[in-house]
Scaffold this active site. Sequence first.
Site, mmCIF file in Angstrom:
data_model
loop_
_atom_site.group_PDB
_atom_site.id
_atom_site.type_symbol
_atom_site.label_atom_id
_atom_site.label_comp_id
_atom_site.label_asym_id
_atom_site.label_seq_id
_atom_site.Cartn_x
_atom_site.Cartn_y
_atom_site.Cartn_z
ATOM 1 N N LYS A 281 -5.263 20.176 83.946
ATOM 2 C CA LYS A 281 -4.033 19.174 84.394
ATOM 3 C C LYS A 281 -4.050 17.951 83.236
ATOM 4 O O LYS A 281 -5.353 17.355 83.070
ATOM 5 C CB LYS A 281 -4.211 18.730 85.685
ATOM 6 C CG LYS A 281 -3.421 19.811 86.836
ATOM 7 C CD LYS A 281 -3.439 19.002 88.046
ATOM 8 C CE LYS A 281 -2.456 19.523 89.029
ATOM 9 N NZ LYS A 281 -2.397 18.860 90.259
HETATM 10 C C1 E4P Z 1 -0.236 19.121 92.956
HETATM 11 O O1 E4P Z 1 -0.889 19.679 92.138
HETATM 12 C C2 E4P Z 1 -0.291 17.734 93.177
HETATM 13 O O2 E4P Z 1 -1.433 17.409 92.777
HETATM 14 C C3 E4P Z 1 -0.267 17.273 94.712
HETATM 15 O O3 E4P Z 1 0.579 18.351 95.341
HETATM 16 C C4 E4P Z 1 0.295 16.159 94.940
HETATM 17 O O4 E4P Z 1 0.380 15.951 96.311
HETATM 18 P P1 E4P Z 1 0.521 14.496 96.795
HETATM 19 O O5 E4P Z 1 1.861 13.852 96.253
HETATM 20 O O6 E4P Z 1 0.660 14.513 98.210
HETATM 21 O O7 E4P Z 1 -0.563 13.501 96.257
#
Ligand code: E4P
Length: 222
Positions: A84
């Site tokens: 990521k």
């Molecule tokens: C997915 O890869 C994201 O990191 C995650 O869904 C973010 O979710 P949040 O907005 O609840 O932190």
Amino acid sequence: MEIFLDTANLDEIKEIVPWGIMNGLTTNQKIFSKEKGVNFREHVSEILSLVDGPISIEAPANDVDGIVKAAREYSSWNEKIVVKVPMLANGDGLRAVSILKEEGIKTNVTVLMSTNQVLLSALAGATYASIFFNRVRDYGDDAERVLRESRTILDRGNFETKIIAGSIRKPEDVVEVATAGAHIITIPYKILVQMPYHQKTVETLEEFDKAWVEFKKGERRN
Ligand code: E4P
């Protein structure tokens, strides 16, 4: 359409994998912070042993060199690992994606809130582009519009980049992002386990079970 599980919790992963509906997994620093007292690399290895499919691990850096360094390390651990990369306002995230693309390292450009950010991620060669659905809404923008526009642009441009819809907070979000064009939805465990349930299904199955008992009571035995 694919579903990824949005967790680093081994028990949650072990429960959902046998459902046969999970195509991969996503994590981030906040998700990992819930796993108290674990060793990062050992925990990732545990996850790798449980999950078939791409596993996104976030590079904990906000500069090109730091992102690229972490990405090279993480991707060397297993071919299932996708790194990521944060969408940085100065373009460093895009620079890192471009470098990693040349090295064949799969990336997931994350924390995306706009269609422009998805377009740039695709142009840079991202494997995945992660739109944070409910955080877009928190900001006051139309998250479904961002998803629809992004899918239209990627389809028309024949980009290979796939849209992951994250930041899912309730089962209804899944339908909305799926119909808005996400290729993949990454769903937290607490939301996913709600999805098989419907009260009318429960009531109907109870009715069928009782009917079967009645049938068997009156069945002619050969
Ligand atoms: C997915 O890869 C994201 O990191 C995650 O869904 C973010 O979710 P949040 O907005 O609840 O932190």
